[in-house]
Design a protein around this motif. Structure first.
Motif, PDB file in Angstrom:
ATOM      1  N   THR A   2       0.749  -1.098   0.131  1.00  0.00           N
ATOM      2  CA  THR A   2      -0.140  -0.137  -0.130  1.00  0.00           C
ATOM      3  C   THR A   2       0.959   1.239   0.065  1.00  0.00           C
ATOM      4  N   PRO A   3       0.288   2.570  -0.459  1.00  0.00           N
ATOM      5  CA  PRO A   3       1.160   3.679  -0.327  1.00  0.00           C
ATOM      6  C   PRO A   3       1.637   3.879   1.073  1.00  0.00           C
ATOM      7  N   ALA A  38      -1.992  11.186  -5.975  1.00  0.00           N
ATOM      8  CA  ALA A  38      -2.666  10.126  -5.830  1.00  0.00           C
ATOM      9  C   ALA A  38      -2.557   9.011  -6.779  1.00  0.00           C
ATOM     10  N   LEU A  44       0.525   6.939  -6.983  1.00  0.00           N
ATOM     11  CA  LEU A  44       0.831   6.153  -5.939  1.00  0.00           C
ATOM     12  C   LEU A  44       0.616   4.478  -6.187  1.00  0.00           C
ATOM     13  N   ASN A  49      -0.990   1.066  -6.124  1.00  0.00           N
ATOM     14  CA  ASN A  49      -2.381   0.244  -5.165  1.00  0.00           C
ATOM     15  C   ASN A  49      -3.189   1.334  -4.172  1.00  0.00           C
ATOM     16  N   ASN A  50      -3.407   2.352  -5.007  1.00  0.00           N
ATOM     17  CA  ASN A  50      -4.096   3.494  -4.373  1.00  0.00           C
ATOM     18  C   ASN A  50      -5.728   4.002  -5.054  1.00  0.00           C
ATOM     19  N   GLU A  72      -8.155   6.006  -2.602  1.00  0.00           N
ATOM     20  CA  GLU A  72      -8.140   7.130  -2.729  1.00  0.00           C
ATOM     21  C   GLU A  72      -8.352   7.796  -3.843  1.00  0.00           C
ATOM     22  N   ILE A 118      -5.665   8.154   4.705  1.00  0.00           N
ATOM     23  CA  ILE A 118      -4.205   8.427   4.603  1.00  0.00           C
ATOM     24  C   ILE A 118      -3.564   8.250   6.087  1.00  0.00           C
ATOM     25  N   ARG A 142      -2.046   5.029   6.975  1.00  0.00           N
ATOM     26  CA  ARG A 142      -0.791   4.441   6.271  1.00  0.00           C
ATOM     27  C   ARG A 142       0.410   4.287   7.043  1.00  0.00           C
ATOM     28  N   GLY A 163      -9.568   0.450   1.934  1.00  0.00           N
ATOM     29  CA  GLY A 163      -8.244   0.862   1.922  1.00  0.00           C
ATOM     30  C   GLY A 163      -7.719   0.730   3.380  1.00  0.00           C
TER      31      GLY A 163
END
Lengths: 150, 107
Positions: free
Chosen positions: A34-35, A84, A87, A89-90, A93, A144, A147, B81
């Protein structure tokens, strides 16, 4: 005789263990990426939320008076989207920014488009938009902030 | 359409967007969305009152109501996510454990 075999067997076991470890590590590390947490991006979203809310509190005033501020918000949203988009696998977002930014949608993009089209927005409408848009930015910053710092 | 019908419609639309990977927690996601929509009831009541009182135009009312539906989708995307981030955290932890345990076993 046993002593002469122990050396090569021990070396082989060690090699096998290292190869297995390396393989397992590679497999696991390839599972998800992930980012990374980015303070600059987080700050950008928070600033955008504050600026957008402050601007829409003036939506009962003539649009042309605030056109420069509206253009600035649109520019900042474009910067956020472009960042975004690059990045890994984003998808989540990116989709959230698209929903927020859609001028035919229901949130920030729509609010700015309606203000431009109508000239002014009613107090009830702008208050409702502010409530929804604030919540939308909270969802983006909420993602975010979770992360991993890499 | 009354509010309960609106909630049902949003939940149905959301259900169709849940990816196969998250099917296991679909009921949790739908429950979160339902809780969120119930929590927005106050806004809906105010907007309905403003619409009836002429303070809110019909198309503006529609935008605000549909906005709640978009927010429900955004909540789902955030949850999806965060789930991926949690999986990565567990994977990283597993890698560390595998490496440290593995090397401690090598003679």
């Amino acid at each position: 005789m046993n002593n002469s075999l122990q050396g090569p067997i021990a070396i082989n076991k060690k090699r096998i263990a290292i190869v297995l470890l390396a393989t397992l590590t590679l497999v696991l590390s390839g599972c998800v990426s992930t980012p990374a947490y980015d303070q600059t991006e987080y700050d950008r979203v928070i600033t955008l939320k504050v600026d957008a809310v402050n601007l829409l509190q003036k939506a009962s005033e003539d649009f042309q008076t605030h056109k420069t501020d509206v253009d600035n918000i649109k520019h900042e949203m474009s910067v956020l989207y472009e960042y975004a988009k690059n990045l890994p696998n984003n998808e989540e977002e990116i989709k959230m920014i698209q929903i927020m930014n859609n001028s035919d949608g229901t949130l920030l993009g729509k609010a700015l488009a309606d203000w431009e089209k109508k000239g002014t927005l009613s107090q009830s409408y702008s208050e409702g938009l502010i409530s929804n848009i604030s919540d939308g930015f909270d969802q983006i910053s909420g993602l975010i902030s979770h992360r991993i710092k890499k | 359409m009354d509010y309960e019908d609106f909630v049902k419609t949003v939940i149905t639309n959301l259900g169709s967007q849940i990816t196969p990977a998250l099917k296991n927690c679909a009921s949790d996601i739908e429950k979160d969305a339902n809780d969120f929509l119930q929590a927005t009831k106050k806004d809906m009541e105010k907007w309905t009152k403003d619409l009836a009182g002429g303070k809110l135009a019909k198309d503006d009312f529609d935008t605000l109501v549909k906005g709640k539906s978009d927010l429900a989708i955004m909540r789902y995307l955030k949850k999806k996510g965060i789930t991926e981030i949690e999986v990565e955290k567990i994977t990283n932890s597993l890698i560390s454990t595998v490496i440290s345990t593995g090397f401690s076993l090598i003679p």
